[in-house]
Design a protein around this motif. Structure first.
Motif, PDB file in Angstrom:
ATOM      1  N   UNK A   1     137.718 -14.199  38.554  1.00  0.00           N
ATOM      2  CA  UNK A   1     138.249 -15.504  38.945  1.00  0.00           C
ATOM      3  C   UNK A   1     137.106 -16.484  39.161  1.00  0.00           C
ATOM      4  N   UNK A   2     137.442 -17.767  39.077  1.00  0.00           N
ATOM      5  CA  UNK A   2     136.446 -18.816  39.244  1.00  0.00           C
ATOM      6  C   UNK A   2     137.070 -20.015  39.966  1.00  0.00           C
ATOM      7  N   UNK A   3     136.524 -20.392  41.132  1.00  0.00           N
ATOM      8  CA  UNK A   3     136.945 -21.665  41.727  1.00  0.00           C
ATOM      9  C   UNK A   3     136.538 -22.786  40.791  1.00  0.00           C
ATOM     10  N   UNK A   4     137.471 -23.655  40.468  1.00  0.00           N
ATOM     11  CA  UNK A   4     137.194 -24.724  39.506  1.00  0.00           C
ATOM     12  C   UNK A   4     137.563 -26.051  40.166  1.00  0.00           C
ATOM     13  N   UNK A   5     136.575 -26.850  40.554  1.00  0.00           N
ATOM     14  CA  UNK A   5     136.836 -28.032  41.382  1.00  0.00           C
ATOM     15  C   UNK A   5     137.273 -29.264  40.610  1.00  0.00           C
ATOM     16  N   UNK A   6     138.270 -29.115  39.728  1.00  0.00           N
ATOM     17  CA  UNK A   6     138.753 -30.246  38.925  1.00  0.00           C
ATOM     18  C   UNK A   6     140.272 -30.317  38.939  1.00  0.00           C
ATOM     19  N   UNK A   7     140.926 -30.670  40.073  1.00  0.00           N
ATOM     20  CA  UNK A   7     140.201 -30.945  41.318  1.00  0.00           C
ATOM     21  C   UNK A   7     140.080 -29.731  42.242  1.00  0.00           C
ATOM     22  N   UNK A   8     141.032 -28.780  42.156  1.00  0.00           N
ATOM     23  CA  UNK A   8     141.008 -27.699  43.150  1.00  0.00           C
ATOM     24  C   UNK A   8     141.748 -26.471  42.637  1.00  0.00           C
ATOM     25  N   UNK A   9     141.346 -26.005  41.483  1.00  0.00           N
ATOM     26  CA  UNK A   9     142.026 -24.862  40.870  1.00  0.00           C
ATOM     27  C   UNK A   9     141.280 -23.563  41.148  1.00  0.00           C
ATOM     28  N   UNK A  10     141.997 -22.470  41.049  1.00  0.00           N
ATOM     29  CA  UNK A  10     141.389 -21.147  40.998  1.00  0.00           C
ATOM     30  C   UNK A  10     141.748 -20.564  39.643  1.00  0.00           C
ATOM     31  N   UNK A  11     140.749 -20.445  38.778  1.00  0.00           N
ATOM     32  CA  UNK A  11     140.970 -19.902  37.449  1.00  0.00           C
ATOM     33  C   UNK A  11     141.006 -18.377  37.545  1.00  0.00           C
ATOM     34  N   UNK A  12     142.123 -17.795  37.179  1.00  0.00           N
ATOM     35  CA  UNK A  12     142.326 -16.349  37.267  1.00  0.00           C
ATOM     36  C   UNK A  12     142.234 -15.778  35.857  1.00  0.00           C
ATOM     37  N   UNK A  13     141.115 -15.134  35.573  1.00  0.00           N
ATOM     38  CA  UNK A  13     140.887 -14.608  34.235  1.00  0.00           C
ATOM     39  C   UNK A  13     141.600 -13.296  34.019  1.00  0.00           C
ATOM     40  N   UNK A  14     142.423 -13.236  32.981  1.00  0.00           N
ATOM     41  CA  UNK A  14     143.152 -12.014  32.655  1.00  0.00           C
ATOM     42  C   UNK A  14     142.862 -11.598  31.220  1.00  0.00           C
ATOM     43  N   UNK A  15     143.141 -10.324  30.959  1.00  0.00           N
ATOM     44  CA  UNK A  15     143.070  -9.806  29.591  1.00  0.00           C
ATOM     45  C   UNK A  15     144.459  -9.342  29.198  1.00  0.00           C
ATOM     46  N   UNK A  16     144.925  -9.779  28.029  1.00  0.00           N
ATOM     47  CA  UNK A  16     146.240  -9.368  27.560  1.00  0.00           C
ATOM     48  C   UNK A  16     146.172  -8.851  26.136  1.00  0.00           C
ATOM     49  N   UNK A  17     146.976  -7.855  25.861  1.00  0.00           N
ATOM     50  CA  UNK A  17     147.034  -7.289  24.517  1.00  0.00           C
ATOM     51  C   UNK A  17     148.250  -7.860  23.796  1.00  0.00           C
ATOM     52  N   UNK A  18     148.019  -8.574  22.711  1.00  0.00           N
ATOM     53  CA  UNK A  18     149.101  -9.183  21.953  1.00  0.00           C
ATOM     54  C   UNK A  18     149.906  -8.122  21.217  1.00  0.00           C
ATOM     55  N   UNK A  19     151.233  -8.304  21.225  1.00  0.00           N
ATOM     56  CA  UNK A  19     152.104  -7.409  20.468  1.00  0.00           C
ATOM     57  C   UNK A  19     152.605  -8.065  19.190  1.00  0.00           C
ATOM     58  N   UNK A  20     152.355  -9.380  19.067  1.00  0.00           N
ATOM     59  CA  UNK A  20     152.641 -10.101  17.828  1.00  0.00           C
ATOM     60  C   UNK A  20     151.440 -10.988  17.514  1.00  0.00           C
ATOM     61  N   UNK A  21     151.343 -11.450  16.280  1.00  0.00           N
ATOM     62  CA  UNK A  21     150.189 -12.273  15.882  1.00  0.00           C
ATOM     63  C   UNK A  21     150.575 -13.613  15.278  1.00  0.00           C
ATOM     64  N   UNK A  22     151.842 -13.786  14.892  1.00  0.00           N
ATOM     65  CA  UNK A  22     152.278 -15.040  14.288  1.00  0.00           C
ATOM     66  C   UNK A  22     152.152 -16.178  15.297  1.00  0.00           C
ATOM     67  N   UNK A  23     151.500 -17.272  14.896  1.00  0.00           N
ATOM     68  CA  UNK A  23     151.263 -18.407  15.792  1.00  0.00           C
ATOM     69  C   UNK A  23     152.219 -19.549  15.462  1.00  0.00           C
ATOM     70  N   UNK A  24     152.860 -20.069  16.504  1.00  0.00           N
ATOM     71  CA  UNK A  24     153.698 -21.255  16.395  1.00  0.00           C
ATOM     72  C   UNK A  24     153.385 -22.130  17.604  1.00  0.00           C
ATOM     73  N   UNK A  25     152.530 -23.139  17.418  1.00  0.00           N
ATOM     74  CA  UNK A  25     152.012 -23.875  18.574  1.00  0.00           C
ATOM     75  C   UNK A  25     153.019 -24.888  19.108  1.00  0.00           C
ATOM     76  N   UNK A  26     152.883 -25.153  20.401  1.00  0.00           N
ATOM     77  CA  UNK A  26     153.590 -26.252  21.048  1.00  0.00           C
ATOM     78  C   UNK A  26     152.688 -27.482  20.940  1.00  0.00           C
ATOM     79  N   UNK A  27     153.054 -28.495  20.145  1.00  0.00           N
ATOM     80  CA  UNK A  27     152.158 -29.636  19.937  1.00  0.00           C
ATOM     81  C   UNK A  27     151.926 -30.471  21.185  1.00  0.00           C
TER      82      UNK A  27
END
Length: 321
Positions: free
Chosen positions: A248-274
């Motif tokens: 994790x990383x305190x991120x002062x913009x303005x006051x977040x706590x960045x919680x770093x996770x690792x995830x294993x994808x079960x699909x690979x097809x990408x469909x972005x939200x614009x």
């Protein structure tokens, strides 16, 4: 992750001395000779040495601009050299380059009166990787707490103007007696992999070529694992199975706590939200090594000092466990 606490801002070396926050007499005594970190519109005072050597530039209360604003002092804690305070001087009118709120990264530098020629107010993200771990933590803490005071000056319960107490770590409402405390917004930032590739994306507002790991705010009633899966699917349409915590990383913009996770994808097809992303793509380990080596003219690595850079660097080095 055994080296999780090596992330910028997240080393936990500052003695916050919470037992002193209610001791007004002792705080006043310490403040007379303490080191004070001024911040101007979110930018700490920095001393710029040769060869990109940066350090926080502390002042004392005998500086005239600080002395006139000392009621706004916030006690940060102590380090091996003694007590530390922060002070917002944003009402001071700077000369020269003005901050442009429309740019992604502020590169302006504001000189402060009666300080060394090498000192000025600089964007923390531009120097965070050059500060010592303790200095980076001090700067991030100061920026977060002062920004909280700036945008939470009134009681959320009744609307009355609140008053700082507890050395700046609490605001009390004089009308309804409701106490208010500094907020931290949890954000998941995800290292999503499938085989030998990692999922990255970019926002349309970012500088050309800038890509990073996917990230998003957690919602009420949501676990870290659920937030990881939801955010990845909402932004890219990719489904995620197993999720675990990395760092994790305190991120002062303005006051977040960045919680770093690792995830294993079960699909690979990408469909972005614009509305969230301009692009998203899978990048192999070999291609990401070229990006970090500066050998890909179309893609920039995540900013050094960010948790995205930290996670990707350790993924490339196979040091996540």
């Amino acid at each position: 992750m055994k080296i999780a606490e090596q992330v910028t801002f997240g080393t936990g070396r500052l003695d916050r001395a919470t037992e002193l926050r209610n001791d007004a007499a002792e705080l006043a005594r310490m403040a007379r000779n303490a080191r004070i970190l001024p911040l101007w519109r979110g930018k700490p005072l920095i001393d710029q040495g040769p060869d990109h050597r940066f350090a926080l530039a502390f002042l004392t209360l005998d500086h005239p601009i600080l002395a006139a604003r000392q009621k706004g002092l916030v006690f940060l804690g102590r380090d091996p050299q003694g007590p530390l305070f922060a002070l917002d001087v944003s009402d001071w009118e700077a000369e020269g380059d003005a901050l442009d709120p429309t740019v992604f990264f502020d590169q302006t530098w504001q000189r402060f009166p009666d300080t060394a020629d090498t000192s000025g107010f600089g964007e923390l993200r531009g120097v965070m990787a050059h500060l010592t771990p303790l200095e980076a933590e001090i700067a991030a803490t100061a920026r977060s707490i002062l920004e909280w005071h700036r945008i939470h000056g009134f009681c959320a319960n009744c609307g009355a103007k609140s008053t700082p107490v507890q050395a700046g770590w609490q605001r009390d409402c004089p009308d309804c007696a409701r106490p208010h405390f500094p907020r931290t917004d949890p954000v998941v930032i995800m290292l999503i992999t499938h085989g030998n590739a990692v999922l990255i994306g970019r926002n349309a507002l970012w500088p050309r070529g800038m890509f990073s790991l996917l990230a998003g705010f957690m919602e009420p009633g949501e676990t870290i694992e659920a937030a990881t899966r939801r955010e990845v699917f909402e932004e890219t349409g990719v489904r995620v199975g197993a999720v675990d915590y990395l760092a994790s990383q305190p991120w002062p913009y303005p006051s977040s706590l960045m919680i770093g996770t690792r995830g294993l994808a079960t699909t690979t097809q990408i469909s972005i939200d614009p509305d969230e992303l301009e692009q998203a793509r899978w990048v192999t380990r070999e291609d990401m090594l070229e990006v970090f080596a500066g050998q890909n003219p179309d893609m920039l690595p995540a900013r050094k000092g960010s948790i995205a850079h930290f996670l990707l660097t350790n993924w490339l080095a196979d040091r996540l466990d």
